[in-house]
Design a protein around this motif. Structure first.
Motif, PDB file in Angstrom:
ATOM      1  N   PHE A  98       0.902  -1.180   0.197  1.00 34.89           N
ATOM      2  CA  PHE A  98       0.073   0.083  -0.090  1.00 34.89           C
ATOM      3  C   PHE A  98       0.709   1.152   0.164  1.00 34.89           C
ATOM      4  O   PHE A  98       0.717   2.231  -0.732  1.00 34.89           O
ATOM      5  CB  PHE A  98      -0.930  -0.128   1.260  1.00 34.89           C
ATOM      6  CG  PHE A  98      -2.223  -0.698   0.958  1.00 34.89           C
ATOM      7  CD1 PHE A  98      -3.196  -0.492   0.150  1.00 34.89           C
ATOM      8  CD2 PHE A  98      -2.280  -1.992   1.507  1.00 34.89           C
ATOM      9  CE1 PHE A  98      -4.179  -1.032  -0.050  1.00 34.89           C
ATOM     10  CE2 PHE A  98      -3.523  -2.726   1.514  1.00 34.89           C
ATOM     11  CZ  PHE A  98      -4.552  -2.325   0.788  1.00 34.89           C
ATOM     12  N   LEU A  99       1.934   1.388   0.919  1.00 31.29           N
ATOM     13  CA  LEU A  99       2.629   2.497   0.792  1.00 31.29           C
ATOM     14  C   LEU A  99       3.456   2.739  -0.403  1.00 31.29           C
ATOM     15  O   LEU A  99       3.602   4.027  -0.907  1.00 31.29           O
ATOM     16  CB  LEU A  99       3.871   2.239   2.064  1.00 31.29           C
ATOM     17  CG  LEU A  99       3.246   2.071   3.634  1.00 31.29           C
ATOM     18  CD1 LEU A  99       4.374   1.927   4.521  1.00 31.29           C
ATOM     19  CD2 LEU A  99       2.478   3.530   3.732  1.00 31.29           C
ATOM     20  N   LYS A 100       3.798   1.657  -1.141  1.00 33.49           N
ATOM     21  CA  LYS A 100       4.462   1.973  -2.274  1.00 33.49           C
ATOM     22  C   LYS A 100       3.879   2.470  -3.650  1.00 33.49           C
ATOM     23  O   LYS A 100       4.076   3.101  -4.381  1.00 33.49           O
ATOM     24  CB  LYS A 100       4.951   0.650  -3.043  1.00 33.49           C
ATOM     25  CG  LYS A 100       6.505   0.385  -2.042  1.00 33.49           C
ATOM     26  CD  LYS A 100       7.049  -1.020  -2.530  1.00 33.49           C
ATOM     27  CE  LYS A 100       6.421  -2.129  -2.392  1.00 33.49           C
ATOM     28  NZ  LYS A 100       7.279  -3.249  -2.685  1.00 33.49           N
ATOM     29  N   ARG A 101       2.475   1.933  -3.504  1.00 29.04           N
ATOM     30  CA  ARG A 101       1.501   2.251  -4.481  1.00 29.04           C
ATOM     31  C   ARG A 101       0.543   3.327  -4.107  1.00 29.04           C
ATOM     32  O   ARG A 101      -0.081   4.228  -5.170  1.00 29.04           O
ATOM     33  CB  ARG A 101       0.588   0.909  -4.957  1.00 29.04           C
ATOM     34  CG  ARG A 101       1.730  -0.188  -5.344  1.00 29.04           C
ATOM     35  CD  ARG A 101       0.655  -1.320  -5.828  1.00 29.04           C
ATOM     36  NE  ARG A 101       1.434  -2.541  -6.217  1.00 29.04           N
ATOM     37  CZ  ARG A 101       2.103  -3.335  -5.617  1.00 29.04           C
ATOM     38  NH1 ARG A 101       1.890  -3.323  -4.205  1.00 29.04           N
ATOM     39  NH2 ARG A 101       2.636  -4.473  -6.015  1.00 29.04           N
ATOM     40  N   GLY A 102       0.117   3.629  -2.939  1.00 25.59           N
ATOM     41  CA  GLY A 102      -0.810   4.507  -2.508  1.00 25.59           C
ATOM     42  C   GLY A 102      -0.079   6.081  -2.647  1.00 25.59           C
ATOM     43  O   GLY A 102      -0.850   7.118  -2.573  1.00 25.59           O
ATOM     44  N   ALA A 103       1.163   5.921  -2.271  1.00 27.99           N
ATOM     45  CA  ALA A 103       1.851   7.244  -2.084  1.00 27.99           C
ATOM     46  C   ALA A 103       1.441   8.312  -1.377  1.00 27.99           C
ATOM     47  O   ALA A 103       1.497   9.614  -1.525  1.00 27.99           O
ATOM     48  CB  ALA A 103       2.274   7.857  -3.592  1.00 27.99           C
ATOM     49  N   PRO A 104       1.102   8.200   0.123  1.00 30.66           N
ATOM     50  CA  PRO A 104       0.479   9.140   0.827  1.00 30.66           C
ATOM     51  C   PRO A 104       1.782   9.936   1.345  1.00 30.66           C
ATOM     52  O   PRO A 104       2.975   9.259   1.353  1.00 30.66           O
ATOM     53  CB  PRO A 104       0.118   8.031   2.096  1.00 30.66           C
ATOM     54  CG  PRO A 104       0.489   6.997   2.117  1.00 30.66           C
ATOM     55  CD  PRO A 104       1.051   6.803   0.483  1.00 30.66           C
ATOM     56  N   ALA A 105       1.423  10.994   2.201  1.00 23.90           N
ATOM     57  CA  ALA A 105       2.738  11.968   2.376  1.00 23.90           C
ATOM     58  C   ALA A 105       3.475  11.204   3.495  1.00 23.90           C
ATOM     59  O   ALA A 105       4.725  11.514   3.649  1.00 23.90           O
ATOM     60  CB  ALA A 105       1.836  13.353   3.128  1.00 23.90           C
ATOM     61  N   PHE A 106       3.000  10.356   4.290  1.00 21.21           N
ATOM     62  CA  PHE A 106       3.919   9.770   5.381  1.00 21.21           C
ATOM     63  C   PHE A 106       4.480   8.273   4.810  1.00 21.21           C
ATOM     64  O   PHE A 106       5.279   7.828   5.827  1.00 21.21           O
ATOM     65  CB  PHE A 106       2.847   9.452   6.528  1.00 21.21           C
ATOM     66  CG  PHE A 106       1.521   8.614   6.056  1.00 21.21           C
ATOM     67  CD1 PHE A 106       1.825   6.998   5.858  1.00 21.21           C
ATOM     68  CD2 PHE A 106       0.465   9.074   5.857  1.00 21.21           C
ATOM     69  CE1 PHE A 106       0.725   6.487   5.569  1.00 21.21           C
ATOM     70  CE2 PHE A 106      -0.597   8.290   5.615  1.00 21.21           C
ATOM     71  CZ  PHE A 106      -0.370   7.107   5.381  1.00 21.21           C
ATOM     72  N   ALA A 107       4.219   8.153   3.530  1.00 20.54           N
ATOM     73  CA  ALA A 107       4.935   6.852   3.200  1.00 20.54           C
ATOM     74  C   ALA A 107       6.577   6.764   3.420  1.00 20.54           C
ATOM     75  O   ALA A 107       6.704   5.793   3.995  1.00 20.54           O
ATOM     76  CB  ALA A 107       4.587   6.776   1.609  1.00 20.54           C
ATOM     77  N   ILE A 223      -4.863   6.578   1.741  1.00 23.34           N
ATOM     78  CA  ILE A 223      -4.006   5.891   1.128  1.00 23.34           C
ATOM     79  C   ILE A 223      -4.753   5.492  -0.273  1.00 23.34           C
ATOM     80  O   ILE A 223      -5.765   4.865  -0.254  1.00 23.34           O
ATOM     81  CB  ILE A 223      -3.598   4.443   1.531  1.00 23.34           C
ATOM     82  CG1 ILE A 223      -2.952   4.842   2.996  1.00 23.34           C
ATOM     83  CG2 ILE A 223      -2.509   4.028   0.748  1.00 23.34           C
ATOM     84  CD1 ILE A 223      -2.368   3.727   3.564  1.00 23.34           C
ATOM     85  N   GLY A 224      -4.339   6.295  -1.328  1.00 22.07           N
ATOM     86  CA  GLY A 224      -4.993   6.006  -2.807  1.00 22.07           C
ATOM     87  C   GLY A 224      -6.288   6.822  -2.749  1.00 22.07           C
ATOM     88  O   GLY A 224      -6.445   7.955  -2.004  1.00 22.07           O
ATOM     89  N   PRO A 225      -6.822   6.849  -3.675  1.00 22.08           N
ATOM     90  CA  PRO A 225      -7.914   7.971  -4.220  1.00 22.08           C
ATOM     91  C   PRO A 225      -9.191   7.511  -3.156  1.00 22.08           C
ATOM     92  O   PRO A 225      -9.484   6.265  -3.202  1.00 22.08           O
ATOM     93  CB  PRO A 225      -8.229   7.667  -5.700  1.00 22.08           C
ATOM     94  CG  PRO A 225      -7.938   6.197  -6.108  1.00 22.08           C
ATOM     95  CD  PRO A 225      -6.687   5.973  -5.104  1.00 22.08           C
ATOM     96  N   GLU A 226      -9.726   8.552  -2.917  1.00 25.09           N
ATOM     97  CA  GLU A 226     -10.865   8.560  -2.005  1.00 25.09           C
ATOM     98  C   GLU A 226     -12.028   7.867  -2.923  1.00 25.09           C
ATOM     99  O   GLU A 226     -12.508   8.435  -4.220  1.00 25.09           O
ATOM    100  CB  GLU A 226     -11.491   9.852  -1.503  1.00 25.09           C
ATOM    101  CG  GLU A 226     -12.838   9.663  -0.795  1.00 25.09           C
ATOM    102  CD  GLU A 226     -13.295  11.245  -0.272  1.00 25.09           C
ATOM    103  OE1 GLU A 226     -14.549  10.999  -0.211  1.00 25.09           O
ATOM    104  OE2 GLU A 226     -12.510  11.953   0.034  1.00 25.09           O
ATOM    105  N   GLY A 227     -12.728   6.739  -2.535  1.00 28.51           N
ATOM    106  CA  GLY A 227     -13.752   6.330  -3.150  1.00 28.51           C
ATOM    107  C   GLY A 227     -13.417   5.321  -4.661  1.00 28.51           C
ATOM    108  O   GLY A 227     -14.369   4.702  -5.056  1.00 28.51           O
TER     109      GLY A 227
END
Length: 381
Positions: A98-107, A223-227
């Motif tokens: 998830f962290l590699k693909r969702g790219a949130p700020a905290f990743a 994480i990732g796009p909402e919805g």
């Protein structure tokens, strides 16, 4: 098809195997499982500091070793051989996925903590009514100012008693089973409103029933796009299924090897039962099941980077073979050992329990047969 490994991957396998042989024998594992904690945090630290394997599948820019799914496969197969309970799957494979693909700020920060052994993650996705449908969600995330408020419950969250963070699927829109409206959040387990009921599982791991009651999270928890996170969830879960198949290969090898050794020692009518032709045929069938499972698992990992349909078909095909092999090899191993095979003192029973749990983890044989069929028809159409 070339299933050979690189020199670095072979070295990784040898390193993990050597450490587990020295520090993770059956008796030490049994004592750890029976302890109040249920695991050994010092082993987790060793995975991070001595072996460096928690970063095996992360990029070098993030402090990892620059590997990917194949490195996870190598590690998980060795962990299967030793029945490792520490949460590599939930933390490095699923959390890392998830962290590699969702790219949130905290990743980057959280990835560093994972690699350093400071953070552990549990994936809270399953709900009692959902069966194996990843989109069947009653847990909701309601928009509240700049953030969200989570309410709902998750069942059998493996590794949650040891987790510092939870990755949670929740519905931000749409109906209960709609593909749209699915979102993913990172939640600290210590957050206000998060409660857990912890328990041991039959195969020696620990899990929790997790409840979220008005749990507030910031917008940066998304994480990732909402919805629109269901494709991301499916991608990460497929990678987790492939890694679980690799673990199963290690379990199956030990079931077959342990049974083969036992039949050479157990005597009836004045000779080892391994000399009986009917049992020789049985053990050959077990060996064939193991090798087919290994080949299908390797193929699934080769297809991980393919388009979604091809990836999902390969993963489901592997999970079908793994499920069948776990049942056939596991049940025959117990039958050939007799009643003593299920005693707590013998390792073979513990391998059987893990194999039995893997049969239904992330979907049963019937579920993945239906999924493979649906994907095949969709492609034909």
């Amino acid at each position: 098809m070339d299933f050979s490994f690189t020199e670095e991957q072979t070295l990784l396998r040898d390193t993990v195997a050597s450490y587990l042989a020295d520090h993770y024998d059956f008796e030490k594992r049994r004592q750890a499982v029976k302890s109040a904690a249920g695991w050994r945090p010092q082993v987790w630290k060793a995975f991070a500091e001595e072996l460096g394997i928690l970063g095996a599948a992360f990029s070098e820019e993030l402090g990892g070793l620059g590997g990917g799914p194949t490195e996870n496969m190598v590690i998980m197969e060795e962990m299967g051989k030793a029945l490792v309970v520490e949460p590599y799957l939930g933390t490095a494979v699923i959390g890392g996925g998830f962290l590699k693909r969702g790219a949130p700020a905290f990743a980057a920060d959280l990835t560093g903590k994972i690699i350093g052994g400071e953070a552990t993650i549990a994936f809270a996705y399953a709900e009692p009514q959902g069966r194996y449908n990843l989109a069947d969600l009653k847990t909701t995330a309601r928009k509240d100012g700049a953030g969200y408020v989570l309410n709902g419950a998750k069942a059998v969250v493996i590794g949650a008693p040891w987790a510092t963070h939870l990755i949670v699927t929740a519905r931000t829109g749409g109906g209960q089973r709609d593909e749209g409206g699915v979102s993913v959040f990172l939640v600290e387990k210590s957050a206000k409103g998060v409660s857990t009921r912890d328990y041991p599982t039959v195969d020696g791991q620990r899990a929790s029933e997790v409840t979220f009651e008005n749990v507030s999270v910031g917008a940066d928890a998304l994480i990732g796009p909402e919805g629109g996170a269901l494709p991301l969830v499916e991608t990460v879960v497929d990678e987790a299924i492939a890694a679980t198949c690799a673990e199963a290969c290690g379990v199956l090898r030990r079931l077959h090897e342990g049974t083969l050794d036992y039949t050479k020692q157990r005597k009836q009518f004045g000779q080892p039962i391994a000399q009986f032709q009917v049992l020789q045929h049985r053990m050959v069938d077990m060996f064939i099941n193991v090798e087919q499972a290994v080949s299908m698992t390797y193929m699934a990992h080769i297809k991980i980077a393919e388009p979604a349909g091809e990836r999902a078909k390969a993963v489901s095909a592997a999970k079908v073979q793994i499920g069948r092999a776990c049942k056939f090899v596991g049940q025959n191993a117990i039958q050939l050992h007799g009643g003593m095979g299920m005693t707590d003192e013998m390792a073979i029973g513990h391998y059987f329990k893990r194999a039995t749990m893997i049969e239904s983890q992330f979907g049963s044989v019937d579920h993945h047969l239906r999924r493979y069929e649906r994907l095949s028809f969709d492609k034909a159409a």
